[in-house]
Design a protein around this motif. Sequence first.
Motif, short mmCIF file in Angstrom:
data_model
loop_
_atom_site.label_atom_id
_atom_site.label_comp_id
_atom_site.label_asym_id
_atom_site.label_seq_id
_atom_site.Cartn_x
_atom_site.Cartn_y
_atom_site.Cartn_z
N GLU A 247 4.68 9.43 -8.33
CA GLU A 247 5.32 8.27 -8.96
C GLU A 247 6.25 7.58 -7.97
OE1 GLU A 247 7.24 10.03 -12.36
OE2 GLU A 247 5.53 9.60 -13.66
N GLN A 248 6.97 8.38 -7.18
CA GLN A 248 7.85 7.80 -6.15
C GLN A 248 7.03 7.01 -5.14
OE1 GLN A 248 10.98 10.33 -4.45
NE2 GLN A 248 10.55 11.82 -6.07
N LEU A 249 5.88 7.54 -4.76
CA LEU A 249 5.03 6.86 -3.80
C LEU A 249 4.47 5.56 -4.38
CD1 LEU A 249 3.70 6.69 -1.05
CD2 LEU A 249 1.92 8.27 -1.87
N VAL A 250 4.03 5.59 -5.62
CA VAL A 250 3.54 4.39 -6.30
C VAL A 250 4.62 3.31 -6.30
CG1 VAL A 250 2.88 3.44 -8.55
CG2 VAL A 250 1.80 5.54 -7.73
N LEU A 251 5.81 3.67 -6.74
CA LEU A 251 6.91 2.70 -6.81
C LEU A 251 7.33 2.25 -5.41
CD1 LEU A 251 9.04 4.19 -9.70
CD2 LEU A 251 7.70 2.08 -9.74
N GLY A 252 7.31 3.16 -4.45
CA GLY A 252 7.69 2.82 -3.08
C GLY A 252 6.76 1.79 -2.47
N ILE A 253 5.46 1.96 -2.68
CA ILE A 253 4.50 0.99 -2.16
C ILE A 253 4.66 -0.35 -2.86
CG2 ILE A 253 2.03 0.43 -2.05
CD1 ILE A 253 1.57 3.43 -1.38
N LYS A 254 4.84 -0.34 -4.16
CA LYS A 254 5.06 -1.61 -4.89
C LYS A 254 6.33 -2.30 -4.39
CE LYS A 254 2.77 -0.42 -9.25
NZ LYS A 254 3.00 -0.15 -10.68
N GLU A 255 7.38 -1.53 -4.15
CA GLU A 255 8.63 -2.10 -3.64
C GLU A 255 8.43 -2.71 -2.25
OE1 GLU A 255 13.28 -0.78 -2.85
OE2 GLU A 255 12.02 0.43 -4.17
N ASP A 256 7.70 -2.02 -1.39
CA ASP A 256 7.41 -2.55 -0.05
C ASP A 256 6.64 -3.87 -0.14
OD1 ASP A 256 8.73 -0.45 1.17
OD2 ASP A 256 6.91 0.53 1.93
N ILE A 257 5.75 -3.98 -1.11
CA ILE A 257 5.00 -5.23 -1.30
C ILE A 257 5.95 -6.33 -1.77
CG2 ILE A 257 3.23 -6.37 -2.70
CD1 ILE A 257 1.73 -3.59 -2.66
N LEU A 258 6.79 -6.02 -2.75
CA LEU A 258 7.72 -7.02 -3.27
C LEU A 258 8.71 -7.50 -2.21
CD1 LEU A 258 8.45 -5.55 -6.80
CD2 LEU A 258 7.23 -7.67 -6.29
N GLN A 259 9.10 -6.60 -1.30
CA GLN A 259 10.05 -6.96 -0.25
C GLN A 259 9.38 -7.61 0.95
OE1 GLN A 259 12.10 -3.22 0.44
NE2 GLN A 259 13.63 -3.69 -1.12
N GLY A 260 8.05 -7.72 0.91
CA GLY A 260 7.33 -8.35 2.01
C GLY A 260 7.07 -7.44 3.19
N ILE A 261 7.41 -6.16 3.07
CA ILE A 261 7.13 -5.20 4.14
C ILE A 261 5.62 -5.02 4.26
CG2 ILE A 261 7.42 -2.79 4.86
CD1 ILE A 261 10.18 -2.90 3.35
N LEU A 262 4.96 -4.96 3.11
CA LEU A 262 3.49 -4.92 3.07
C LEU A 262 3.00 -6.25 2.53
CD1 LEU A 262 2.85 -1.34 1.60
CD2 LEU A 262 2.35 -2.12 3.93
N GLN A 263 2.00 -6.81 3.19
CA GLN A 263 1.43 -8.10 2.81
C GLN A 263 0.00 -7.91 2.31
OE1 GLN A 263 3.03 -11.16 3.10
NE2 GLN A 263 4.87 -10.06 3.73
N PRO A 264 -0.50 -8.84 1.48
CA PRO A 264 -1.91 -8.76 1.08
C PRO A 264 -2.81 -8.67 2.31
CG PRO A 264 -0.77 -10.43 -0.20
CD PRO A 264 0.18 -9.98 0.87
N GLY A 265 -3.75 -7.74 2.25
CA GLY A 265 -4.67 -7.54 3.36
C GLY A 265 -4.22 -6.48 4.34
N ASP A 266 -2.94 -6.08 4.28
CA ASP A 266 -2.47 -5.02 5.19
C ASP A 266 -3.17 -3.71 4.87
OD1 ASP A 266 -0.70 -6.73 6.44
OD2 ASP A 266 1.11 -5.82 5.59
#
Length: 128
Positions: free
Chosen positions: A14-33
């Motif tokens: 669950e922490q990993l799921v939320l962590g990845i979603k948070e990275d996407i929301l913060q722009g750390i991860l972008q679509p296509g990465d």
Amino acid sequence: MVTINKSGNKAYYEQLVLGIKEDILQGILQPGDRIPSVREMAKQLLMNPNTVSKAYKVLEAEQVLVTVKGKGTFVRDSGTLPRNEMRIQQLREQFDDLVVEARHLQVTSQEIIDWVQASEEKLGGHGE
């Protein structure tokens, strides 16, 4: 980048799921990465690969990630997806439960609003 609190109450996946979603929301991860493979992520976070695999499956089911056989796992472009009304309803019910718990602990409505605003600011103000 994602961190896992090994002494926290929340399950690691669950922490990993939320962590990845948070990275996407913060722009750390972008679509296509491309995100690390299950084995790579498990090694980075010192986690069991089965736990990482479970998190990735949840994220795929929620259409956050997409796996391309032989190429890897990538962040999906959520802008092209319709709102998931069923998931939003589940989230609303969870939120209602949290509000009941907070009010039972004598947390004021203003404190709850402040918490929501602080979370939004942490994510870069993506709220409306």
